[in-house]
Design an enzyme around this catalytic site. Structure first.
Site, short mmCIF file in Angstrom:
data_model
loop_
_atom_site.label_atom_id
_atom_site.label_comp_id
_atom_site.label_asym_id
_atom_site.label_seq_id
_atom_site.Cartn_x
_atom_site.Cartn_y
_atom_site.Cartn_z
N LYS A 52 8.02 48.91 -16.07
CA LYS A 52 8.77 50.12 -15.72
C LYS A 52 10.10 50.18 -16.47
O LYS A 52 10.51 51.23 -16.96
CB LYS A 52 8.97 50.19 -14.21
CG LYS A 52 7.69 50.52 -13.46
CD LYS A 52 7.79 50.31 -11.95
CE LYS A 52 6.46 50.58 -11.28
NZ LYS A 52 6.44 50.28 -9.84
N GLN A 96 10.23 47.99 -5.56
CA GLN A 96 8.90 47.54 -5.88
C GLN A 96 8.20 46.97 -4.65
O GLN A 96 8.72 46.12 -3.94
CB GLN A 96 8.95 46.46 -6.98
CG GLN A 96 7.60 45.96 -7.43
CD GLN A 96 6.75 47.04 -8.08
OE1 GLN A 96 7.23 47.81 -8.91
NE2 GLN A 96 5.48 47.11 -7.70
N ASP A 119 9.35 57.66 -6.33
CA ASP A 119 7.98 57.21 -6.06
C ASP A 119 7.21 58.23 -5.23
O ASP A 119 5.97 58.19 -5.17
CB ASP A 119 7.99 55.87 -5.31
CG ASP A 119 7.77 54.67 -6.22
OD1 ASP A 119 7.12 54.85 -7.27
OD2 ASP A 119 8.22 53.57 -5.89
#
Length: 282
Positions: A52, A96, A119
């Site tokens: 990422k 995460q 997200d």
């Protein structure tokens, strides 16, 4: 001959467009910045975070990295999130998952400001999607919709079946397909006669986490098949939920594994980051 939907190529095109947009925003003095938070030493999570951050660098998005030890308390993590929520230089926050067992993932997701939830997991953004309001959209299903559209695959009026009802893929995928005027069915572990249900689908999205589970008996002639699975076969080789070789001659279009849905997920995270800066949330 089936069309192989090349996720790598579509993701590359999108990243090129995002790079131009990020550069344009930079000229206006607006730096797109993503905060990436990793708790613990999970090897897979470390790889995902590294990928990422590299993707951010590729398109010019600045990343703020927070790598916290396994023993970090929930309170300490929530304090960091609160700090980032109030940091005007940061316009996207990614924590995460999975988190260590002593931390409540739902509490962490809910602590992230919906306006920085790139997200698309916050209940506010999930609710906005279900009611047709602008908000961040979960990256994997958003990437699938983008792939279908950029491959000129018509969704309107089609029968779509999604195998899997997770909050991250199955449920938002259903909402997005409904938004494109498909008729949508969600199948799951309690679904009766799955083969019959799937064999009526114009668009089949497989997200069940079982290697090569979907064979040609599940597929309607000429269907579009989207394989979200990331599994390993008996030889340890990466594969999807769909038996690609078995179904490829029966479908009109299909995503491979690897190189299909996977590259789109991180790309849509970048897309969401840029959209948050542009106030252009879908």
């Amino acid at each position: 001959m089936a069309m192989i939907i090349d996720g790598k190529q579509i993701a590359s095109q999108l990243r090129g467009e995002l790079k131009e947009q990020v550069a344009s925003l930079e000229k206006e003095g607006r730096a797109v910045t993503l905060a990436v938070v990793l708790v613990g030493n999970d090897p897979a999570s470390q790889v995902y975070v590294r990928n990422k951050k590299n993707a951010c660098k590729e398109v010019g998005i600045r990343s703020m990295s927070y790598e916290l030890p396994e023993e970090t308390t929930q309170e300490e993590l929530l304090e960091l999130i609160d700090k980032l929520n109030n940091d005007k230089s940061c316009n996207g926050i990614l924590v995460q998952l999975p988190l260590p067992g002593h931390i409540d993932e739902n509490a962490v997701i809910c602590a992230i400001s919906p306006s920085k939830d790139v997200d698309g997991f916050h209940p506010v953004n999930v609710g906005r999607l279900s009611t047709g309001q602008p908000g961040f959209i979960s990256c994997t299903p958003y990437g699938i919709i983008m792939m279908l559209k950029r491959s000129n695959i018509d969704i309107d009026g089609k029968n779509a079946v999604i195998i899997g009802r997770s909050n991250i893929v199955g449920k938002p995928m259903a909402q997005l397909l409904l938004r494109e005027n498909a008729t949508v069915t969600i199948a799951h572990s309690h679904t009766k006669d799955l083969k019959k249900l799937c064999s009526g689908a114009d668009i089949l999205v497989a997200a069940i986490g079982q290697a090569k589970y979907i064979t040609k008996e599940y597929i309607k002639e000429g269907a579009v098949v989207i394989d979200v699975g990331m599994d390993r076969d008996e030889e340890g080789k990466l594969c999807g939920d769909v038996d690609f070789d078995d179904v490829v001659d029966k479908v009109s279009a299909i995503t491979p594994v690897p190189g299909g849905v996977g590259p789109m997920t991180i790309t849509m995270l970048l897309y969401n980051c840029v959209a948050s800066m542009k106030d252009d949330i879908s």
